[in-house]
Design a protein around this motif. Sequence first.
Motif, PDB file in Angstrom:
ATOM      1  N   SER A   1      23.961  29.651  41.101  1.00  0.00           N
ATOM      2  CA  SER A   1      24.627  30.939  41.085  1.00  0.00           C
ATOM      3  C   SER A   1      23.655  32.012  41.546  1.00  0.00           C
ATOM      4  CB  SER A   1      25.120  31.240  39.671  1.00  0.00           C
ATOM      5  OG  SER A   1      25.793  32.477  39.627  1.00  0.00           O
ATOM      6  N   LEU A   2      24.131  33.229  41.615  1.00  0.00           N
ATOM      7  CA  LEU A   2      23.278  34.333  42.002  1.00  0.00           C
ATOM      8  C   LEU A   2      22.132  34.496  41.010  1.00  0.00           C
ATOM      9  CD1 LEU A   2      25.929  36.973  43.124  1.00  0.00           C
ATOM     10  CD2 LEU A   2      24.489  35.541  44.577  1.00  0.00           C
ATOM     11  N   PHE A   3      21.060  35.058  41.522  1.00  0.00           N
ATOM     12  CA  PHE A   3      19.808  35.195  40.799  1.00  0.00           C
ATOM     13  C   PHE A   3      19.996  35.700  39.369  1.00  0.00           C
ATOM     14  CE2 PHE A   3      15.471  37.348  40.741  1.00  0.00           C
ATOM     15  CZ  PHE A   3      14.759  36.164  40.788  1.00  0.00           C
ATOM     16  N   GLU A   4      20.826  36.761  39.223  1.00  0.00           N
ATOM     17  CA  GLU A   4      20.849  37.483  37.960  1.00  0.00           C
ATOM     18  C   GLU A   4      21.891  36.999  36.964  1.00  0.00           C
ATOM     19  OE1 GLU A   4      23.620  39.722  40.784  1.00  0.00           O
ATOM     20  OE2 GLU A   4      21.762  38.575  40.873  1.00  0.00           O
ATOM     21  N   ASN A   5      22.820  36.131  37.372  1.00  0.00           N
ATOM     22  CA  ASN A   5      23.931  35.829  36.459  1.00  0.00           C
ATOM     23  C   ASN A   5      24.014  34.363  36.074  1.00  0.00           C
ATOM     24  OD1 ASN A   5      24.842  34.857  38.879  1.00  0.00           O
ATOM     25  ND2 ASN A   5      26.914  35.669  38.691  1.00  0.00           N
ATOM     26  N   ILE A   6      22.881  33.673  36.073  1.00  0.00           N
ATOM     27  CA  ILE A   6      22.863  32.272  35.659  1.00  0.00           C
ATOM     28  C   ILE A   6      23.392  32.099  34.243  1.00  0.00           C
ATOM     29  CG2 ILE A   6      20.399  32.644  35.261  1.00  0.00           C
ATOM     30  CD1 ILE A   6      19.927  29.765  35.095  1.00  0.00           C
ATOM     31  N   ALA A   7      22.975  32.981  33.309  1.00  0.00           N
ATOM     32  CA  ALA A   7      23.400  32.844  31.920  1.00  0.00           C
ATOM     33  C   ALA A   7      24.901  33.086  31.785  1.00  0.00           C
ATOM     34  CB  ALA A   7      22.614  33.817  31.041  1.00  0.00           C
ATOM     35  N   THR A   8      25.427  34.025  32.558  1.00  0.00           N
ATOM     36  CA  THR A   8      26.852  34.330  32.516  1.00  0.00           C
ATOM     37  C   THR A   8      27.674  33.140  33.005  1.00  0.00           C
ATOM     38  OG1 THR A   8      26.270  36.620  33.005  1.00  0.00           O
ATOM     39  CG2 THR A   8      28.579  36.009  33.223  1.00  0.00           C
ATOM     40  N   VAL A   9      27.250  32.529  34.107  1.00  0.00           N
ATOM     41  CA  VAL A   9      27.957  31.352  34.621  1.00  0.00           C
ATOM     42  C   VAL A   9      27.870  30.205  33.617  1.00  0.00           C
ATOM     43  CG1 VAL A   9      28.007  29.613  36.452  1.00  0.00           C
ATOM     44  CG2 VAL A   9      27.607  32.012  37.023  1.00  0.00           C
ATOM     45  N   ALA A  10      26.708  30.032  33.003  1.00  0.00           N
ATOM     46  CA  ALA A  10      26.544  28.969  32.009  1.00  0.00           C
ATOM     47  C   ALA A  10      27.500  29.168  30.832  1.00  0.00           C
ATOM     48  CB  ALA A  10      25.097  28.925  31.521  1.00  0.00           C
ATOM     49  N   MET A  11      27.702  30.422  30.424  1.00  0.00           N
ATOM     50  CA  MET A  11      28.655  30.689  29.339  1.00  0.00           C
ATOM     51  C   MET A  11      30.073  30.286  29.746  1.00  0.00           C
ATOM     52  SD  MET A  11      27.218  34.368  27.983  1.00  0.00           S
ATOM     53  CE  MET A  11      28.457  34.593  26.726  1.00  0.00           C
ATOM     54  N   GLY A  12      30.429  30.542  31.016  1.00  0.00           N
ATOM     55  CA  GLY A  12      31.742  30.139  31.488  1.00  0.00           C
ATOM     56  C   GLY A  12      31.915  28.637  31.509  1.00  0.00           C
ATOM     57  N   VAL A  13      30.883  27.927  31.973  1.00  0.00           N
ATOM     58  CA  VAL A  13      30.938  26.460  32.002  1.00  0.00           C
ATOM     59  C   VAL A  13      31.036  25.906  30.588  1.00  0.00           C
ATOM     60  CG1 VAL A  13      29.654  24.376  32.608  1.00  0.00           C
ATOM     61  CG2 VAL A  13      29.714  26.295  34.207  1.00  0.00           C
ATOM     62  N   ARG A  14      30.184  26.449  29.691  1.00  0.00           N
ATOM     63  CA  ARG A  14      30.203  25.961  28.307  1.00  0.00           C
ATOM     64  C   ARG A  14      31.570  26.189  27.668  1.00  0.00           C
ATOM     65  NH1 ARG A  14      27.301  22.409  25.997  1.00  0.00           N
ATOM     66  NH2 ARG A  14      29.422  21.594  26.095  1.00  0.00           N
ATOM     67  N   GLY A  15      32.148  27.373  27.915  1.00  0.00           N
ATOM     68  CA  GLY A  15      33.452  27.668  27.346  1.00  0.00           C
ATOM     69  C   GLY A  15      34.529  26.721  27.848  1.00  0.00           C
ATOM     70  N   ARG A  16      34.492  26.435  29.158  1.00  0.00           N
ATOM     71  CA  ARG A  16      35.495  25.523  29.732  1.00  0.00           C
ATOM     72  C   ARG A  16      35.284  24.101  29.224  1.00  0.00           C
ATOM     73  NH1 ARG A  16      40.509  24.631  30.737  1.00  0.00           N
ATOM     74  NH2 ARG A  16      40.901  23.253  32.512  1.00  0.00           N
ATOM     75  N   TRP A  17      34.041  23.676  29.136  1.00  0.00           N
ATOM     76  CA  TRP A  17      33.771  22.339  28.601  1.00  0.00           C
ATOM     77  C   TRP A  17      34.294  22.214  27.171  1.00  0.00           C
ATOM     78  CZ3 TRP A  17      28.110  20.663  30.208  1.00  0.00           C
ATOM     79  CH2 TRP A  17      28.122  20.336  31.581  1.00  0.00           C
ATOM     80  N   ASN A  18      34.075  23.245  26.366  1.00  0.00           N
ATOM     81  CA  ASN A  18      34.545  23.198  24.985  1.00  0.00           C
ATOM     82  C   ASN A  18      36.068  23.116  24.921  1.00  0.00           C
ATOM     83  OD1 ASN A  18      31.872  23.431  24.269  1.00  0.00           O
ATOM     84  ND2 ASN A  18      32.015  25.541  23.540  1.00  0.00           N
ATOM     85  N   GLN A  19      36.737  23.799  25.851  1.00  0.00           N
ATOM     86  CA  GLN A  19      38.209  23.749  25.881  1.00  0.00           C
ATOM     87  C   GLN A  19      38.727  22.363  26.221  1.00  0.00           C
ATOM     88  OE1 GLN A  19      39.246  26.709  28.803  1.00  0.00           O
ATOM     89  NE2 GLN A  19      39.405  28.364  27.304  1.00  0.00           N
ATOM     90  N   THR A  20      37.949  21.615  26.986  1.00  0.00           N
ATOM     91  CA  THR A  20      38.400  20.306  27.484  1.00  0.00           C
ATOM     92  C   THR A  20      37.764  19.131  26.730  1.00  0.00           C
ATOM     93  OG1 THR A  20      36.708  20.449  29.225  1.00  0.00           O
ATOM     94  CG2 THR A  20      38.934  21.166  29.787  1.00  0.00           C
ATOM     95  N   GLY A  21      37.265  19.398  25.534  1.00  0.00           N
ATOM     96  CA  GLY A  21      36.765  18.326  24.689  1.00  0.00           C
ATOM     97  C   GLY A  21      35.386  17.806  25.022  1.00  0.00           C
ATOM     98  N   ARG A  22      34.605  18.604  25.766  1.00  0.00           N
ATOM     99  CA  ARG A  22      33.257  18.159  26.120  1.00  0.00           C
ATOM    100  C   ARG A  22      32.188  18.992  25.405  1.00  0.00           C
ATOM    101  NH1 ARG A  22      34.350  17.891  32.570  1.00  0.00           N
ATOM    102  NH2 ARG A  22      35.818  19.532  31.976  1.00  0.00           N
ATOM    103  N   GLU A  23      32.427  19.216  24.117  1.00  0.00           N
ATOM    104  CA  GLU A  23      31.513  20.033  23.323  1.00  0.00           C
ATOM    105  C   GLU A  23      30.120  19.408  23.232  1.00  0.00           C
ATOM    106  OE1 GLU A  23      34.381  18.868  22.242  1.00  0.00           O
ATOM    107  OE2 GLU A  23      35.678  20.507  21.531  1.00  0.00           O
TER     108      GLU A  23
END
Length: 530
Positions: free
Chosen positions: A275-297
């Motif tokens: 992802s872009l230089f400054e928003n790695i943590a933001t993208v990671a939060m989105g991935v983590r949230g989606r994984w949690n929704q789909t049973g990949r906690e």
Amino acid sequence: MKANEEEKNTAAGKPSGLVDVDAFMEQVLAAYADGTASAALPADEYAARGLIPAGTATLRDFSHIAPEIPEFIREKCTGCMDCVTECPDTAILAKVVPESRLEPELSKVSEGEHRDFLRNQFAETVKYHGMPKKKGKEPGQFGLFVDPTKCKGCAECVTVCGDKAALKMVAKTKPMMDERAKAFEFFGSLPDTPVEYIHEKVLADMMLAGRSLLYTGGGGSCMGCGEATAIRMMLAATGYVYGPDSAGIVAATGCNTVYGSTYPYNPFMVPWTNSLFENIATVAMGVRGRWNQTGREKKRLWAIGGDGALLDIGFQALSRMLMSGMDINVLVLDTQVYSNTGGQTSTASFMSQEAKMSYFGKAQPGKTERRKEIGLLSLMHHPDVFVAQTTPAHVNHFYRAVMAANEYTGPSVVNVYTPCPPEHGIGDDASVAQARLAVNTHAFPLLIHDPRQGERLSDRLDLKGNPALKDDWYVNPKTKEPADFISFARTEGRFAKHFNAKGEPSETLLKAQEERLANWRLLQELAGLR
């Protein structure tokens, strides 16, 4: 991707809408290998979407870039695994073969001379041969093989082997390279190391297991890159404990995304996106949230970035991620410079070091700001965050930090000292030695902060692994000289201009030493050692 191609992929068990791996291998990689890619390949959907199949970097050939390659001297090998662990290019690998299995495997090789060469790649070590035999178990033969297409000739393996001297650099010849290429094919045909030869308490043994090798050779990193070793080791610890399909990576723009995705070569065996230089943590939060929704906690998620991405422009996003409490691990590749854009300083740079944007001259003597400490910021100002500072040179400390971060349910920050040879002004073979020196001189103290260890900070913060835990500096018992920050600075080109003709340090470098000592004393106080 066209509809009929998606249907074909679905029928073949491939994910719909993703890369047709067979077509990619046959068309894209073949064209890059023979040099016709720019003229022959169309601008297809794969390139447009930035999709690269896992592990394609295994087909990349670096055999032409260095005049020397390591040679194995089996009589001197102890099976310590240091060379395998520290190689930034996954170019030197090992397996243990039960003694009764070795000769049958060798007998499959028809050429007598090549069979003799292969036999000489196996050592009878105390660790894998003597100890099992003593316990009445079958001894193992320790095989060490160099991939000539992945080795860049940095000689890091020779340096870490040190006094054992089981490796030395030798000049390349075509017959030698051909023989080693065949030898590495033989290595690939061998069965995996049986579990009984992998000592779980000796954490370096993890790379004997195939499930740990999740970062292939063929990455486009510089010779001796400290970052690549750290990424390899993080993935090894994660893959060994949780399996090869257990993790994903979100990476910030930087060196790691350049050498990790020089199209069409991808060294990662796990899914990753940059992802872009400054928003790695933001993208990671989105991935983590989606994984949690789909049973990949339980799936491990690592956000990787340099000190520039995570301490400078991306710090606000990182802070928000840490406050969220989400189960995300952060790996900070701490080079103290923006290596990808020419080596200018970041807020993590040491005071006094010279780099772009902080030149040494009459008006300004290098960087004059104090170093920003991500470890302290993370553990002091964010509740219940697991924090570690470690280096690839401290193998057990590194692996324990990564495994603890993976176990911890919540945010984790693992800050890793990753020397950049060209920007630090050190040799291509010196990354491990310099990381060790950085710890010994308190330039970069080791620490682990585990919120599970108690309510008081002194219970949570562990400084074990650093020398002279209760003193200011470690003192060499032979020379009686302190291992201070100035002694560290003498060994690197980025501080060279701070020493006059007599070798005396500048006033700015003396201030840098005071700053490093103050940081060390603060850590001692927080850990209850002062």
